[in-house]
Motif scaffolding. Sequence first.
Motif, PDB file in Angstrom:
ATOM      1  N   PHE A  34     -35.406   7.555 -33.423  1.00  0.00           N
ATOM      2  CA  PHE A  34     -36.845   7.804 -33.412  1.00  0.00           C
ATOM      3  C   PHE A  34     -37.630   6.624 -33.987  1.00  0.00           C
ATOM      4  N   LEU A  35     -36.993   5.829 -34.838  1.00  0.00           N
ATOM      5  CA  LEU A  35     -37.627   4.585 -35.283  1.00  0.00           C
ATOM      6  C   LEU A  35     -37.816   3.646 -34.085  1.00  0.00           C
ATOM      7  N   SER A  36     -36.824   3.608 -33.213  1.00  0.00           N
ATOM      8  CA  SER A  36     -36.935   2.773 -32.013  1.00  0.00           C
ATOM      9  C   SER A  36     -38.042   3.281 -31.086  1.00  0.00           C
ATOM     10  N   VAL A  37     -38.259   4.605 -31.086  1.00  0.00           N
ATOM     11  CA  VAL A  37     -39.354   5.171 -30.286  1.00  0.00           C
ATOM     12  C   VAL A  37     -40.695   4.594 -30.752  1.00  0.00           C
ATOM     13  N   ILE A  48     -38.150  -5.337 -19.350  1.00  0.00           N
ATOM     14  CA  ILE A  48     -37.264  -4.165 -19.350  1.00  0.00           C
ATOM     15  C   ILE A  48     -38.089  -2.937 -19.735  1.00  0.00           C
ATOM     16  N   PRO A  49     -38.123  -1.907 -18.885  1.00  0.00           N
ATOM     17  CA  PRO A  49     -38.914  -0.702 -19.192  1.00  0.00           C
ATOM     18  C   PRO A  49     -38.476  -0.034 -20.493  1.00  0.00           C
ATOM     19  N   ARG A  50     -39.409   0.668 -21.107  1.00  0.00           N
ATOM     20  CA  ARG A  50     -39.159   1.318 -22.395  1.00  0.00           C
ATOM     21  C   ARG A  50     -37.972   2.277 -22.334  1.00  0.00           C
ATOM     22  N   ILE A 216     -43.993  14.222 -32.451  1.00  0.00           N
ATOM     23  CA  ILE A 216     -44.093  12.756 -32.572  1.00  0.00           C
ATOM     24  C   ILE A 216     -43.778  12.092 -31.233  1.00  0.00           C
ATOM     25  N   SER A 217     -42.711  12.571 -30.575  1.00  0.00           N
ATOM     26  CA  SER A 217     -42.282  11.969 -29.311  1.00  0.00           C
ATOM     27  C   SER A 217     -43.332  12.131 -28.217  1.00  0.00           C
TER      28      SER A 217
END
Length: 268
Positions: A34-37, A48-50, A216-217
Motif C-alpha cells: 500500500f506504500l507503493s500505491v 510503464i502503466p501503474r 485509501i485504495s
Amino acid sequence: MGHGLPHTLRDAGLDFLAFGLKQAQACLFAGLFFLSVFLVPKAGWAGIPRYDLLLVIALGIQAVMVWTKLETWDELKAISLFHVVGFALEVFKTSSHIQSWSYPDPGFTKVLGVPLFSGFMYAAVGSYIIQAWRLLDLRILHHPPYWMATLLACAIYANFFTHHFIGDYRWYLAACTLGLYARATVVFTPRQRPLRMPLLLSFVLIGFFIWLAENISTFMGIWKYPNQMGAWTTVHVSKWSSWSLLVIMTFTIVTHLKHVKARVHVPE
C-alpha cells in the motif's frame, strides 16, 4: 497493593506496545504494497502503466519474503491460493454483467479487465494472518470441527457470487459464524504473558482495517465503485461485513497449514 496497580498498568502498556509493533511487522507485505500505491504515480513511470508497476512491486516483495525466510514455500502456496481465489472474484465482480467496481486505468497485465496485481490484495490478508501467527505465537482454543469451518468458508465465498442471482445471505452466514465460533478464543503472546481475545472479535477488527485500506485504495483511484466515478465517496460501511467474512474464509485456509494446525485445538 500500592505498588501493584502501577506495575500492572506498566505491563499492560508494554504488552500493548509490543502487540502494536508485532502487528505492524505482520503487515509487512500489506504495508509495503500500500506504500507503493501511494508512491507510484497514476500515470505510471518510464512509460510503464501503474497497474503493471504494482504487479512488479508485489512480486518483488513476495520474492524477498521467501528469500529471507519470512515465509516458507508451504506458506507461499497458501498465499498463491488466496491470489487465485481473489482474482477469480475480481473477474466476476468487474464483468460487464455485474459491474460491482472497475479498474479504469490502462495496463499490459490486465486479464479480462482485471490487473493481475489485484490478487495480491487478497494475498496480503493471508500473508498478514500467517505472519501474525508466527510473531504472536498464536493458539486457537475451541476451534469448530474443520469440516464445519471449511463448509462455512465455501458458503461465504459462494455467496459473493450467488447473491447477484438468488439473494444476499451474508447475515445468515454471519449468524452461522456466531454459532460456530462462539466459544473460539485466540491466545496470543505480545511479550511474555499470553493474552486472550474472542476469535470473532479478531475477525471483525481485521475486517475493519481492510475496509479502511479499501477507502485509501479507492481514494487513490486504484479501483472505483460506480458511485465513485464522478467524485470519491467513502466506501459503504456494509463492505466491512463483507471483508470480515472474507477474513474468516482466509483464516480457514491458513488453519490447514501443517504447522498452524498443530496450534489449533478442536474439542472432541
